[in-house]
Design a protein around this motif. Structure first.
Motif, PDB file in Angstrom:
ATOM      1  N   ILE A 453       1.961  20.572  38.616  1.00 21.00           N
ATOM      2  CA  ILE A 453       1.178  20.178  37.241  1.00 21.00           C
ATOM      3  C   ILE A 453       0.141  21.183  37.475  1.00 21.00           C
ATOM      4  O   ILE A 453      -0.569  21.951  36.378  1.00 21.00           O
ATOM      5  N   PHE A 454      -0.674  21.343  38.603  1.00 19.26           N
ATOM      6  CA  PHE A 454      -1.926  22.068  38.730  1.00 19.26           C
ATOM      7  C   PHE A 454      -1.572  23.465  38.648  1.00 19.26           C
ATOM      8  O   PHE A 454      -2.518  24.603  38.750  1.00 19.26           O
ATOM      9  N   ALA A 455      -0.406  24.111  38.485  1.00 14.87           N
ATOM     10  CA  ALA A 455      -0.050  25.483  38.455  1.00 14.87           C
ATOM     11  C   ALA A 455       0.529  25.724  37.065  1.00 14.87           C
ATOM     12  O   ALA A 455       0.795  26.710  36.713  1.00 14.87           O
ATOM     13  N   SER A 456       0.410  24.630  36.190  1.00 13.76           N
ATOM     14  CA  SER A 456       0.886  24.656  34.975  1.00 13.76           C
ATOM     15  C   SER A 456      -0.280  25.298  33.835  1.00 13.76           C
ATOM     16  O   SER A 456      -1.469  25.081  33.858  1.00 13.76           O
ATOM     17  N   SER A 457       0.140  25.998  32.798  1.00 16.51           N
ATOM     18  CA  SER A 457      -0.661  26.455  31.658  1.00 16.51           C
ATOM     19  C   SER A 457      -1.247  25.130  30.826  1.00 16.51           C
ATOM     20  O   SER A 457      -0.492  24.328  30.538  1.00 16.51           O
ATOM     21  N   ILE A 458      -2.572  24.756  30.716  1.00 19.40           N
ATOM     22  CA  ILE A 458      -3.038  23.741  29.986  1.00 19.40           C
ATOM     23  C   ILE A 458      -2.513  23.804  28.440  1.00 19.40           C
ATOM     24  O   ILE A 458      -2.094  22.832  28.032  1.00 19.40           O
ATOM     25  N   GLY A 459      -2.876  25.104  27.888  1.00 18.86           N
ATOM     26  CA  GLY A 459      -2.252  25.104  26.509  1.00 18.86           C
ATOM     27  C   GLY A 459      -0.743  25.385  26.081  1.00 18.86           C
ATOM     28  O   GLY A 459      -0.353  24.588  25.213  1.00 18.86           O
ATOM     29  N   LYS A 460      -0.137  26.079  27.053  1.00 20.47           N
ATOM     30  CA  LYS A 460       1.264  26.181  26.629  1.00 20.47           C
ATOM     31  C   LYS A 460       2.217  25.022  27.213  1.00 20.47           C
ATOM     32  O   LYS A 460       3.350  24.755  26.816  1.00 20.47           O
ATOM     33  N   THR A 461       1.485  24.191  28.196  1.00 17.60           N
ATOM     34  CA  THR A 461       2.332  23.090  28.868  1.00 17.60           C
ATOM     35  C   THR A 461       1.953  21.780  28.802  1.00 17.60           C
ATOM     36  O   THR A 461       2.313  20.931  28.011  1.00 17.60           O
ATOM     37  N   LEU A 462       0.623  21.585  29.286  1.00 21.37           N
ATOM     38  CA  LEU A 462       0.074  20.230  29.393  1.00 21.37           C
ATOM     39  C   LEU A 462      -0.250  19.575  28.078  1.00 21.37           C
ATOM     40  O   LEU A 462       0.187  18.417  27.829  1.00 21.37           O
ATOM     41  N   LYS A 463      -0.984  20.406  27.216  1.00 21.04           N
ATOM     42  CA  LYS A 463      -1.160  19.956  25.979  1.00 21.04           C
ATOM     43  C   LYS A 463      -0.049  19.864  25.068  1.00 21.04           C
ATOM     44  O   LYS A 463      -0.028  18.838  24.171  1.00 21.04           O
ATOM     45  N   ARG A 464       0.913  20.699  25.177  1.00 22.00           N
ATOM     46  CA  ARG A 464       2.308  20.534  24.388  1.00 22.00           C
ATOM     47  C   ARG A 464       2.747  19.064  24.640  1.00 22.00           C
ATOM     48  O   ARG A 464       3.310  18.427  23.735  1.00 22.00           O
ATOM     49  N   LYS A 465       2.772  18.760  26.044  1.00 14.74           N
ATOM     50  CA  LYS A 465       3.560  17.377  26.486  1.00 14.74           C
ATOM     51  C   LYS A 465       2.801  16.260  25.923  1.00 14.74           C
ATOM     52  O   LYS A 465       3.238  15.208  25.388  1.00 14.74           O
ATOM     53  N   LEU A 466       1.433  16.233  25.774  1.00 12.95           N
ATOM     54  CA  LEU A 466       0.664  15.258  25.149  1.00 12.95           C
ATOM     55  C   LEU A 466       0.944  15.072  23.602  1.00 12.95           C
ATOM     56  O   LEU A 466       0.896  14.070  23.175  1.00 12.95           O
ATOM     57  N   ASN A 467       0.902  16.323  23.164  1.00 16.02           N
ATOM     58  CA  ASN A 467       1.087  16.498  21.561  1.00 16.02           C
ATOM     59  C   ASN A 467       2.552  15.621  21.248  1.00 16.02           C
ATOM     60  O   ASN A 467       2.824  15.143  20.198  1.00 16.02           O
ATOM     61  N   PHE A 468       3.614  15.976  22.160  1.00 10.11           N
ATOM     62  CA  PHE A 468       4.614  15.279  22.056  1.00 10.11           C
ATOM     63  C   PHE A 468       4.800  13.788  22.042  1.00 10.11           C
ATOM     64  O   PHE A 468       5.206  13.077  21.276  1.00 10.11           O
ATOM     65  N   LEU A 469       4.038  13.438  23.246  1.00 15.91           N
ATOM     66  CA  LEU A 469       3.966  11.854  23.149  1.00 15.91           C
ATOM     67  C   LEU A 469       3.308  11.292  21.792  1.00 15.91           C
ATOM     68  O   LEU A 469       3.796  10.248  21.335  1.00 15.91           O
ATOM     69  N   MET A 470       2.162  11.829  21.501  1.00 15.27           N
ATOM     70  CA  MET A 470       1.350  11.252  20.240  1.00 15.27           C
ATOM     71  C   MET A 470       2.422  11.508  19.145  1.00 15.27           C
ATOM     72  O   MET A 470       2.344  10.705  18.068  1.00 15.27           O
ATOM     73  N   GLY A 471       3.180  12.452  19.297  1.00 16.94           N
ATOM     74  CA  GLY A 471       4.364  12.778  17.979  1.00 16.94           C
ATOM     75  C   GLY A 471       5.237  11.764  17.778  1.00 16.94           C
ATOM     76  O   GLY A 471       5.628  11.408  16.590  1.00 16.94           O
ATOM     77  N   ILE A 472       5.601  10.930  18.713  1.00 17.08           N
ATOM     78  CA  ILE A 472       6.383   9.883  18.625  1.00 17.08           C
ATOM     79  C   ILE A 472       5.662   8.440  18.469  1.00 17.08           C
ATOM     80  O   ILE A 472       6.512   7.617  18.565  1.00 17.08           O
ATOM     81  N   GLY A 473       4.440   8.427  18.411  1.00 15.95           N
ATOM     82  CA  GLY A 473       3.618   7.209  18.308  1.00 15.95           C
ATOM     83  C   GLY A 473       3.032   6.579  19.463  1.00 15.95           C
ATOM     84  O   GLY A 473       2.202   5.671  19.292  1.00 15.95           O
ATOM     85  N   VAL A 474       2.765   7.371  20.340  1.00 18.27           N
ATOM     86  CA  VAL A 474       2.087   6.981  21.451  1.00 18.27           C
ATOM     87  C   VAL A 474       0.605   7.241  21.179  1.00 18.27           C
ATOM     88  O   VAL A 474       0.177   8.502  21.106  1.00 18.27           O
ATOM     89  N   SER A 475      -0.347   6.194  21.211  1.00 17.70           N
ATOM     90  CA  SER A 475      -1.613   6.130  21.148  1.00 17.70           C
ATOM     91  C   SER A 475      -2.362   6.877  22.316  1.00 17.70           C
ATOM     92  O   SER A 475      -1.909   6.883  23.573  1.00 17.70           O
ATOM     93  N   ARG A 476      -3.477   7.633  21.976  1.00 15.73           N
ATOM     94  CA  ARG A 476      -4.085   8.310  22.988  1.00 15.73           C
ATOM     95  C   ARG A 476      -4.772   7.493  24.069  1.00 15.73           C
ATOM     96  O   ARG A 476      -4.851   8.064  25.170  1.00 15.73           O
ATOM     97  N   ARG A 477      -4.989   6.439  23.797  1.00 18.79           N
ATOM     98  CA  ARG A 477      -5.696   5.428  24.724  1.00 18.79           C
ATOM     99  C   ARG A 477      -4.632   4.831  25.709  1.00 18.79           C
ATOM    100  O   ARG A 477      -4.986   4.535  26.800  1.00 18.79           O
ATOM    101  N   HIS A 478      -3.458   5.115  25.705  1.00 21.41           N
ATOM    102  CA  HIS A 478      -2.368   4.769  26.451  1.00 21.41           C
ATOM    103  C   HIS A 478      -1.774   6.066  27.344  1.00 21.41           C
ATOM    104  O   HIS A 478      -1.265   5.827  28.343  1.00 21.41           O
ATOM    105  N   LEU A 479      -2.328   7.028  26.876  1.00 25.51           N
ATOM    106  CA  LEU A 479      -2.090   8.352  27.957  1.00 25.51           C
ATOM    107  C   LEU A 479      -2.414   8.139  29.386  1.00 25.51           C
ATOM    108  O   LEU A 479      -1.594   8.780  30.274  1.00 25.51           O
ATOM    109  N   PRO A 480      -3.628   7.730  29.672  1.00 27.97           N
ATOM    110  CA  PRO A 480      -3.689   7.483  31.072  1.00 27.97           C
ATOM    111  C   PRO A 480      -2.886   6.902  31.840  1.00 27.97           C
ATOM    112  O   PRO A 480      -2.336   7.338  33.128  1.00 27.97           O
ATOM    113  N   ARG A 481      -2.551   5.636  31.365  1.00 25.29           N
ATOM    114  CA  ARG A 481      -1.426   4.915  31.996  1.00 25.29           C
ATOM    115  C   ARG A 481      -0.203   5.407  32.176  1.00 25.29           C
ATOM    116  O   ARG A 481       0.317   5.509  33.254  1.00 25.29           O
ATOM    117  N   ILE A 482       0.216   6.317  30.895  1.00 25.24           N
ATOM    118  CA  ILE A 482       1.622   6.949  31.079  1.00 25.24           C
ATOM    119  C   ILE A 482       1.620   7.819  32.045  1.00 25.24           C
ATOM    120  O   ILE A 482       2.403   8.070  33.045  1.00 25.24           O
TER     121      ILE A 482
END
Length: 608
Positions: A453-482
């Motif tokens: 994870i720490f060798a991944s691009s923030i913009g191209k990898t990490l943020k895209r995964k978070l956007n995917f989760l929120m795109g299926i209806g996951v709220s931001r407050r649940h992200l830390p637990r996930i």
């Protein structure tokens, strides 16, 4: 020629002079009135004081100004015929040196500057009737060579080529891409070779360096990586290689042309002229056989040679094998070396080998298992170009998150590319995770569990995964637990893993909202294979257990249990006792708790 040349030419120009002109073999002349003066002779004229100083113009310009008044077409046509005849003379000369007719014609066609030089030299001598005195001394030498009649002009070009004394090297070297000045320098270096031998050597070098030359830019990408991650003092072999890269980089197209024969061969030969002196059978072919023995595929050898040309000069027994043993002594096998050499050809250079020893000592002091260090180097030999001081900065960052000793070994064995990062790149990922609400203790655990994870691009990898989760209806407050429960989702491919799994769950009857709830309750769900986990367990749930699919929304952890070892045996026990219970009650208890509640006799034996 001596500085007296100018005096002789001036004596020829001044009627009352007692001196007599003599021939000069130089190629550059200047026109003085109706006489010629070479500019380099002027610097030797210290004692003569000329009372006249009319303008000196190049002989070629003088010829141009004297062309007929009807235009230049006749001159151009004559010039073309002259060049064509000169090529024929050069081709004939090369044939007499042992070159095939086909190759001699090709060389003559592809050495225009050499041919032009001969033509200008012949015409300069003809212009002032100096040819006879120049050629008399060579007349006796000419006869044995002229085995077939040549026109007067062709004969002169032939004699001029022969007089150069380069044994046909100049036109051949120009024909393979070298400039005339480089060819002149190299021709002296290669004077011990016959021209046919040199031609064969060039063909072989081209074959091993540029066979199957369409590499899709792979060689260029590797070259950039090797240069980018080099932070140690280098030896002469690596320095020469970098100079070679710089010559390619300076061309339009840059290092992408490194694998191109047309673009690189000239610079390769200029940088490493000894390539054309190596014995083909006793040295070069032995190296090719050695690469076969260590598992380097035929089509990959050129990658090694282009990324580190000096390797071709190494003696197998004196240089290569001892250096190979130095690499293999710490937990590596011989079969690994071929792939390491392919990834990082500089591994055989003296400076990299010394740094390898320094790296081993450093990690030994850090109490990192040797097997972990060997695995890291095998997976990412680029590490060998890093200085120990650079490694210390990265390791210190890991230590701040509780990663040391064996944990450090696991991290670098799993993701050795982390050691290549700049400290600020690692810090940026840490800040990104902190902004999501994760503390340093959790971040340290994530680093130990999923370091990539720490060798991944923030913009191209990490943020895209978070956007995917929120795109299926996951709220931001649940992200830390996930993320805390399943950090691996950051390294899952969206198109090939995450999206197909979500799509499958919706296809079997779940809504997007229900899928989002399942992910929030049990995020490792996103890591399960459709064919091996999701599909067979859902089919058993609905067909054999006759339960609604909504049950997995309430208890998505159902997918984490073994179908054969836990789900089926416990279900058959419950069915045998004609009992019903929720998925959580059936699977959430350990064996002792389950036996106590539902009876333990034959608990895990399904009915016949």
């Amino acid at each position: 020629m001596s500085s007296n040349c100018l005096g002789n030419y001036l004596a020829f120009a001044v009627p009352n002079s007692n001196s007599h002109p003599f021939p000069c073999h130089c190629n550059t002349y200047f026109f003085y009135s109706k006489f010629i003066i070479r500019p380099e002779q002027v610097c030797h004229l210290h004692c003569r004081k000329l009372s006249f100083a009319p303008a000196l113009v190049p002989l070629a310009a003088a010829r141009s100004s004297s062309s007929n008044g009807n235009g230049t077409e006749d001159g151009e046509e004559c010039e073309g015929r002259g060049v064509a005849e000169a090529r024929e003379a050069v081709s004939y000369y090369l044939e007499e040196l042992g070159v095939s007719k086909e190759e001699s014609v090709e060389i003559a066609l592809n050495s225009p500057k050499y041919v032009s030089m001969l033509v200008d030299s012949v015409r300069d001598l003809d212009e002032f009737s100096l040819w006879n005195s120049w050629s008399t001394a060579d007349a006796d030498e000419e006869k044995p060579y002229l085995t077939r009649p040549l026109s007067s002009f062709k004969r002169k070009v032939y004699m001029m080529a022969k007089q150069k004394g380069d044994k046909g090297m100049l036109p051949f070297l120009e024909s393979i891409g070298l400039t005339l000045s480089s060819a002149t320098h190299l021709a002296r270096y290669l004077s011990s070779n016959s021209l046919p031998s040199l031609i064969n050597k060039v063909k072989y070098v081209k074959e091993i360096f540029f066979a199957n030359s369409d590499d899709g830019g792979l060689i260029a990408r590797n070259a950039r990586q090797m240069m980018m991650h080099l932070s140690i003092s280098i030896d002469e072999d690596v320095q020469q290689t970098l100079s070679f890269f710089e010559k390619i980089q300076a061309r339009r197209g840059g290092l992408h042309l490194l694998g191109s024969q047309d673009a690189s061969f000239r610079h390769l030969i200029e940088s490493f002229p000894r390539l054309l002196l190596l014995p083909k059978e006793s040295h070069m072919k032995r190296l090719m056989e050695f690469l076969d023995d260590i598992g380097v595929a035929e089509g990959c050898k050129r990658q090694i040679f282009l990324l580190f040309p000096p390797i071709i000069f190494y003696d197998i027994e004196k240089d290569v094998r001892p250096r190979l043993q130095a690499i293999l002594k710490d937990g590596m096998e011989g079969k690994d070396f071929g792939q390491m050499l392919l990834k990082y050809p500089w591994i055989l250079s003296k400076s990299i080998l010394q740094n390898h020893e320094d790296i081993l000592i450093f990690f030994d002091d850090e109490k990192v298992p040797k097997t972990s260090v060997a695995q890291a180097i095998k997976s990412c030999p680029l590490l060998l170009g890093l200085s120990v001081n650079k490694l210390k900065l990265v390791v210190e960052q890991f230590r701040n998150f509780g990663i040391r000793n064996q944990k450090l070994g696991k991290v670098i064995a799993t993701s050795p590319q982390l050691l290549l990062q700049k400290p600020q790149e690692f810090h940026q990922v840490v800040c990104f995770l902190r902004d999501l609400g994760l503390d340093d203790d959790i971040i340290g655990r994530i680093l130990g569990r999923c370091p990539e994870i720490f060798a991944s691009s923030i913009g191209k990898t990490l943020k895209r995964k978070l956007n995917f989760l929120m795109g299926i209806g996951v709220s931001r407050r649940h992200l830390p637990r996930i993320i805390r429960k399943y950090p691996e989702l950051f390294v899952c491919d969206i198109d090939r893993a995450l999206l197909p799994r979500v799509t499958y769950l919706m296809h079997v009857g779940l809504s997007k909202r229900e899928v989002a709830l399942m992910v929030c309750r049990f995020s490792p769900l996103l890591g399960y294979s459709i064919d091996k986990v999701l599909k067979p367990k859902l089919e058993f749930l609905m067909k054999s257990m006759e339960k609604p699919i909504s049950d997995v929304v309430e208890y998505p952890r159902y997918f984490s249990y073994s179908l054969e070892k836990k789900i089926k045996p416990r279900f058959w026990v419950l069915r045998g006792r004609n009992m019903e219970c929720s998925l959580k009650s059936m699977l959430g208890k350990n064996d002792e708790e389950f036996a106590a509640e539902f009876g333990e006799r034959n608990m895990l034996v399904p009915p016949i």
